[in-house]
Motif scaffolding. Structure first.
Motif, PDB file in Angstrom:
ATOM      1  N   GLY A   1       0.819  -1.212   0.000  1.00 22.98           N
ATOM      2  CA  GLY A   1       0.000   0.000   0.000  1.00 22.98           C
ATOM      3  C   GLY A   1       0.847   1.254   0.000  1.00 22.98           C
ATOM      4  O   GLY A   1       0.541   2.230  -0.695  1.00 22.98           O
ATOM      5  N   SER A   2       1.923   1.231   0.754  1.00 24.56           N
ATOM      6  CA  SER A   2       2.822   2.380   0.806  1.00 24.56           C
ATOM      7  C   SER A   2       3.495   2.615  -0.545  1.00 24.56           C
ATOM      8  O   SER A   2       3.576   3.755  -1.022  1.00 24.56           O
ATOM      9  CB  SER A   2       3.876   2.147   1.895  1.00 24.56           C
ATOM     10  OG  SER A   2       4.738   3.234   1.967  1.00 24.56           O
ATOM     11  N   ILE A   3       3.965   1.543  -1.163  1.00 26.37           N
ATOM     12  CA  ILE A   3       4.601   1.672  -2.478  1.00 26.37           C
ATOM     13  C   ILE A   3       3.581   2.147  -3.506  1.00 26.37           C
ATOM     14  O   ILE A   3       3.843   3.053  -4.294  1.00 26.37           O
ATOM     15  CB  ILE A   3       5.237   0.331  -2.915  1.00 26.37           C
ATOM     16  CG1 ILE A   3       6.381  -0.043  -1.962  1.00 26.37           C
ATOM     17  CG2 ILE A   3       5.722   0.405  -4.358  1.00 26.37           C
ATOM     18  CD1 ILE A   3       6.854  -1.489  -2.104  1.00 26.37           C
ATOM     19  N   ARG A   4       2.391   1.560  -3.479  1.00 20.78           N
ATOM     20  CA  ARG A   4       1.352   1.942  -4.440  1.00 20.78           C
ATOM     21  C   ARG A   4       0.978   3.412  -4.308  1.00 20.78           C
ATOM     22  O   ARG A   4       0.822   4.121  -5.300  1.00 20.78           O
ATOM     23  CB  ARG A   4       0.127   1.040  -4.268  1.00 20.78           C
ATOM     24  CG  ARG A   4      -0.964   1.356  -5.256  1.00 20.78           C
ATOM     25  CD  ARG A   4      -2.060   0.317  -5.281  1.00 20.78           C
ATOM     26  NE  ARG A   4      -3.190   0.833  -6.016  1.00 20.78           N
ATOM     27  CZ  ARG A   4      -3.250   0.964  -7.325  1.00 20.78           C
ATOM     28  NH1 ARG A   4      -2.228   0.602  -8.075  1.00 20.78           N
ATOM     29  NH2 ARG A   4      -4.313   1.437  -7.920  1.00 20.78           N
ATOM     30  N   THR A   5       0.838   3.881  -3.062  1.00 24.26           N
ATOM     31  CA  THR A   5       0.521   5.294  -2.823  1.00 24.26           C
ATOM     32  C   THR A   5       1.575   6.192  -3.462  1.00 24.26           C
ATOM     33  O   THR A   5       1.256   7.203  -4.101  1.00 24.26           O
ATOM     34  CB  THR A   5       0.416   5.569  -1.312  1.00 24.26           C
ATOM     35  OG1 THR A   5      -0.679   4.803  -0.798  1.00 24.26           O
ATOM     36  CG2 THR A   5       0.200   7.035  -1.014  1.00 24.26           C
ATOM     37  N   SER A   6       2.837   5.820  -3.307  1.00 16.88           N
ATOM     38  CA  SER A   6       3.911   6.646  -3.866  1.00 16.88           C
ATOM     39  C   SER A   6       3.895   6.620  -5.397  1.00 16.88           C
ATOM     40  O   SER A   6       4.155   7.649  -6.036  1.00 16.88           O
ATOM     41  CB  SER A   6       5.275   6.196  -3.333  1.00 16.88           C
ATOM     42  OG  SER A   6       5.578   4.888  -3.752  1.00 16.88           O
ATOM     43  N   LEU A   7       3.562   5.487  -5.993  1.00 15.82           N
ATOM     44  CA  LEU A   7       3.499   5.412  -7.451  1.00 15.82           C
ATOM     45  C   LEU A   7       2.344   6.235  -7.998  1.00 15.82           C
ATOM     46  O   LEU A   7       2.472   6.909  -9.025  1.00 15.82           O
ATOM     47  CB  LEU A   7       3.379   3.952  -7.918  1.00 15.82           C
ATOM     48  CG  LEU A   7       4.552   3.030  -7.569  1.00 15.82           C
ATOM     49  CD1 LEU A   7       4.329   1.636  -8.145  1.00 15.82           C
ATOM     50  CD2 LEU A   7       5.882   3.610  -8.031  1.00 15.82           C
ATOM     51  N   ARG A   8       1.193   6.194  -7.322  1.00 15.65           N
ATOM     52  CA  ARG A   8       0.059   7.014  -7.764  1.00 15.65           C
ATOM     53  C   ARG A   8       0.419   8.500  -7.670  1.00 15.65           C
ATOM     54  O   ARG A   8       0.105   9.274  -8.569  1.00 15.65           O
ATOM     55  CB  ARG A   8      -1.188   6.714  -6.915  1.00 15.65           C
ATOM     56  CG  ARG A   8      -1.761   5.330  -7.054  1.00 15.65           C
ATOM     57  CD  ARG A   8      -2.129   4.878  -8.454  1.00 15.65           C
ATOM     58  NE  ARG A   8      -2.653   5.906  -9.309  1.00 15.65           N
ATOM     59  CZ  ARG A   8      -2.644   5.866 -10.643  1.00 15.65           C
ATOM     60  NH1 ARG A   8      -2.152   4.835 -11.264  1.00 15.65           N
ATOM     61  NH2 ARG A   8      -3.144   6.829 -11.351  1.00 15.65           N
ATOM     62  N   LYS A   9       1.100   8.889  -6.583  1.00 15.76           N
ATOM     63  CA  LYS A   9       1.527  10.280  -6.419  1.00 15.76           C
ATOM     64  C   LYS A   9       2.478  10.677  -7.553  1.00 15.76           C
ATOM     65  O   LYS A   9       2.363  11.744  -8.143  1.00 15.76           O
ATOM     66  CB  LYS A   9       2.214  10.456  -5.071  1.00 15.76           C
ATOM     67  CG  LYS A   9       2.700  11.845  -4.779  1.00 15.76           C
ATOM     68  CD  LYS A   9       3.324  11.935  -3.402  1.00 15.76           C
ATOM     69  CE  LYS A   9       3.859  13.317  -3.146  1.00 15.76           C
ATOM     70  NZ  LYS A   9       4.522  13.423  -1.847  1.00 15.76           N
ATOM     71  N   PHE A  10       3.432   9.813  -7.855  1.00 17.33           N
ATOM     72  CA  PHE A  10       4.394  10.051  -8.928  1.00 17.33           C
ATOM     73  C   PHE A  10       3.680  10.227 -10.270  1.00 17.33           C
ATOM     74  O   PHE A  10       3.984  11.128 -11.028  1.00 17.33           O
ATOM     75  CB  PHE A  10       5.384   8.885  -8.983  1.00 17.33           C
ATOM     76  CG  PHE A  10       6.341   8.934 -10.141  1.00 17.33           C
ATOM     77  CD1 PHE A  10       7.463   9.742 -10.093  1.00 17.33           C
ATOM     78  CD2 PHE A  10       6.128   8.148 -11.271  1.00 17.33           C
ATOM     79  CE1 PHE A  10       8.360   9.777 -11.161  1.00 17.33           C
ATOM     80  CE2 PHE A  10       7.012   8.168 -12.336  1.00 17.33           C
ATOM     81  CZ  PHE A  10       8.131   9.001 -12.276  1.00 17.33           C
ATOM     82  N   LEU A  11       2.730   9.358 -10.565  1.00 15.22           N
ATOM     83  CA  LEU A  11       2.036   9.406 -11.845  1.00 15.22           C
ATOM     84  C   LEU A  11       1.106  10.609 -11.958  1.00 15.22           C
ATOM     85  O   LEU A  11       0.848  11.087 -13.051  1.00 15.22           O
ATOM     86  CB  LEU A  11       1.251   8.108 -12.075  1.00 15.22           C
ATOM     87  CG  LEU A  11       2.107   6.869 -12.322  1.00 15.22           C
ATOM     88  CD1 LEU A  11       1.242   5.611 -12.305  1.00 15.22           C
ATOM     89  CD2 LEU A  11       2.866   6.987 -13.633  1.00 15.22           C
TER      90      LEU A  11
END
Length: 191
Positions: free
Chosen positions: A179-189
Motif C-alpha cells: 500500500g505504501s509503495i502503491r501510494t507513492s506510485l500514484r503520487k508520482f504518476l
C-alpha cells in the motif's frame, strides 16, 4: 545468490514452462509497469506484493519459479542486469517507467531502493518512511544503476529497484508495504 543460468534461453532449455516456472503479463497502462523478475519461490512474497502494488490499473509482469525447495533446489534466479526473458523485455520497452519488486535476506525490516530515477526513489522512500520502515537509498549492495538492469529498460531509461527484507515480505506485512509503495506510485504518476 549465484545464478545457475546465464540467460533466459539457457534456463528455458533446462526448465519446463508451466511446470518449473510461469510467466504472466497484464498490460493496463503504458506509463508504468510493476515487475517481479524473481517471484514464486525465488524471492518469496514478491508475487503477491507486486500484484498488490499494480492493483487494477498498473501493468504487471511476473516470472515465478515453481521449483520445489529442497536440498536439490536449483534457483531460477537471473540477475537483474542480465534478465532477458523476451516477454518482459518487450513489455518494459513499451512502458515509460519500470518498478521492480525484489526480496533480500536481511533479518531486519528494511527497504533498499536503487535504480536511476532519483525523483521516484525519493517519492517511494518518503512514503515507506511515513509508515515507519527503514529505507536506504545510497551506499548499499543493491544500487540498480546498471543501464541493462531491468528497472532501467523502460522508455525513460530510468526506473526503481525495490529490495524488501524478509520480514517485510511476510504475509502480515505485505498489505502495508504494498500500500505504501502503491501510494507513492500514484503520487508520482499524478505529478
Amino acid at each position: 545468490m549465484s545464478d545457475v543460468y546465464k540467460n533466459f534461453r539457457d534456463l528455458a532449455r533446462n526448465e519446463k514452462e508451466g511446470i518449473d516456472y510461469s510467466i504472466s503479463l497484464i498490460e493496463r497502462s503504458y506509463k508504468l509497469i510493476v515487475v517481479a523478475p524473481h517471484a514464486g519461490v525465488i524471492e518469496v512474497g514478491t508475487s503477491e506484493i507486486s500484484a498488490l502494488v499494480a492493483g487494477d490499473d498498473l501493468s504487471l509482469y511476473r516470472f515465478e519459479s515453481h521449483k520445489i525447495v529442497d536440498e536439490n533446489y536449483v534457483s531460477l534466479h537471473i540477475t537483474s542486469h542480465i534478465f532477458d526473458e523476451p516477454t518482459c523485455i518487450n513489455a518494459v520497452k513499451a512502458h515509460d517507467t519500470v518498478v521492480t519488486i525484489h526480496g533480500c535476506n536481511d533479518a531486519e525490516e528494511v527497504v533498499f531502493l536503487g535504480g536511476l530515477d532519483k525523483r521516484l526513489i525519493d517519492t517511494i522512500a518518503d512514503s515507506i518512511r511515513s509508515m515507519g520502515a527503514e529505507v536506504r537509498t545510497v551506499g548499499h549492495r543493491f544500487p540498480g544503476k546498471h543501464h541493462n538492469n531491468i528497472c532501467n529498460r523502460g522508455q525513460s531509461g530510468m526506473g526503481v529497484q525495490i529490495e524488501l527484507s524478509e520480514p517485510l515480505r511476510r504475509p502480515e506485512n505485505r498489505f502495508p508495504i504494498a500500500g505504501s509503495i502503491r501510494t507513492s506510485l500514484r503520487k508520482f504518476l499524478d505529478n
